[in-house]
Design a protein around this motif. Structure first.
Motif, mmCIF file in Angstrom:
data_model
loop_
_atom_site.group_PDB
_atom_site.id
_atom_site.type_symbol
_atom_site.label_atom_id
_atom_site.label_comp_id
_atom_site.label_asym_id
_atom_site.label_seq_id
_atom_site.Cartn_x
_atom_site.Cartn_y
_atom_site.Cartn_z
ATOM 1 N N ILE A 133 -4.603 -4.810 0.176
ATOM 2 C CA ILE A 133 -5.049 -4.185 -0.943
ATOM 3 C C ILE A 133 -5.407 -2.939 -0.858
ATOM 4 O O ILE A 133 -6.049 -2.266 -1.793
ATOM 5 N N TYR A 181 -1.787 -10.053 -7.732
ATOM 6 C CA TYR A 181 -2.757 -10.036 -8.916
ATOM 7 C C TYR A 181 -3.831 -9.308 -8.905
ATOM 8 O O TYR A 181 -4.075 -8.390 -9.892
ATOM 9 N N TYR A 182 -4.659 -9.188 -7.960
ATOM 10 C CA TYR A 182 -5.734 -8.662 -7.703
ATOM 11 C C TYR A 182 -5.401 -6.947 -7.907
ATOM 12 O O TYR A 182 -6.205 -6.216 -8.535
ATOM 13 N N ARG A 183 -4.444 -6.639 -6.995
ATOM 14 C CA ARG A 183 -4.129 -5.177 -7.064
ATOM 15 C C ARG A 183 -3.535 -4.656 -8.430
ATOM 16 O O ARG A 183 -3.903 -3.561 -8.893
ATOM 17 N N THR A 201 -11.717 -4.923 3.283
ATOM 18 C CA THR A 201 -10.356 -4.658 2.967
ATOM 19 C C THR A 201 -9.439 -3.990 3.902
ATOM 20 O O THR A 201 -8.260 -3.831 3.651
ATOM 21 N N TRP A 241 -3.185 -11.604 -4.066
ATOM 22 C CA TRP A 241 -3.532 -10.423 -3.572
ATOM 23 C C TRP A 241 -2.515 -9.421 -4.600
ATOM 24 O O TRP A 241 -3.079 -8.285 -4.957
ATOM 25 N N VAL A 287 -6.838 -4.144 -10.520
ATOM 26 C CA VAL A 287 -7.586 -3.015 -10.111
ATOM 27 C C VAL A 287 -6.719 -1.779 -10.386
ATOM 28 O O VAL A 287 -7.446 -0.841 -10.912
#
Length: 266
Positions: free
Chosen positions: A21, A245-247, A16, A243, A250
């Motif tokens: 992120i 969407y990922y953040r 990471t 990235w 989470v």
């Protein structure tokens, strides 16, 4: 902390550190899940293993750092200028930063808000004109350094802040990413040195922790080598949306977990 826990956190760091992120946010979450977040050595470990990750940059881009030509002095000067804002801010606000590191809510919110921003970055900065790091001026490097200061807030991501700062200063996406990698070297070397200096008594009192630091740095180095190559390829192909969407996912998971009564211990 045992060897298994050290390896897990080092893998997270290596994966990471150079992705937009937030390595700090992820390590806070993982160390909490492992039940070692309150350990003072864990907090030292999470900073010092960054040294392994930045060595991956030096190895992958060794010509930038060690092949001396007429542009090399300017390259070093740009990094020195760009790192100054973070060094000064980190020193002046170290106590405030330490308190924010103990707030999972801060991590969740910054992951979420940063993710929303990443969804639009590719559209905001389409026409970068600075396509080599040689074209970056000293003043531009300084302004990117101020953007990097945003990453003193846990969950923001040093990589995201400095890359977006670079693109805002008209760097192409790839050059902004590479300059962010280069800037990581003096930034994290300074943070590691400062943390080691502050935590030297902890290491002297427990020499076995030195073995864990060595293992952590080696693992972080190996994993970061692959992560950097992956990120450059993914950035060229997909941009920042994945990235973002990922953040968001989470960040929402952490917020929902907290609302349901689960507490991350930090």
């Amino acid at each position: 902390m045992n060897v298994f826990q050290a390896i897990i956190i080092a893998i997270v760091e290596g994966l990471t550190e150079f992705l937009p992120i937030s390595s700090t946010g992820h390590m806070i979450i993982v160390s909490s899940l492992l039940g070692i977040s309150k350990d003072e050595f864990t907090k030292l470990f999470e900073v010092v293993i960054q040294l392994g990750a930045i060595l991956a940059v030096v190895v992958l881009y060794w010509k930038k750092f060690f092949v001396f030509d007429k542009n090399r002095l300017n390259f070093y000067l740009k990094l020195a200028v760009a790192v100054l804002p973070a060094l000064i801010s980190g020193y002046l606000f170290s106590d405030m930063i330490d308190k924010m590191l103990e707030s999972p809510l801060t991590v969740a919110i910054t992951l979420l808000l940063g993710g929303i921003i990443l969804l639009f970055v590719d559209n905001w900065f389409k026409e970068g004109t600075i396509d080599t790091d040689e074209k970056i001026s000293m003043f531009t490097a300084l302004r990117i350094g101020f953007f990097q200061c945003l990453a003193l807030v846990p969950g923001v991501s040093r990589s995201a802040a400095s890359i977006i700062g670079g693109m805002q200063q008209k760097l192409t996406r790839n050059v902004a990413a590479e300059f962010s990698f280069f800037l990581a070297v003096p930034t994290m070397a300074a943070a590691t040195g400062y943390k080691l200096l502050k935590g030297r008594e902890l290491l002297l009192a427990h020499p076995e922790n030195l073995k864990l630091l060595l293992i952590g740095n080696v693992v972080a180095f190996l994993v970061a080598m692959g992560a950097i190559k992956f990120f450059i390829g993914a950035l060229k192909k997909y941009g920042f949306k994945m990235w973002g969407y990922y953040r968001i996912v989470v960040g929402l998971i952490i917020l929902v977990a907290m609302m349901m009564g689960y507490t991350l211990e930090v």
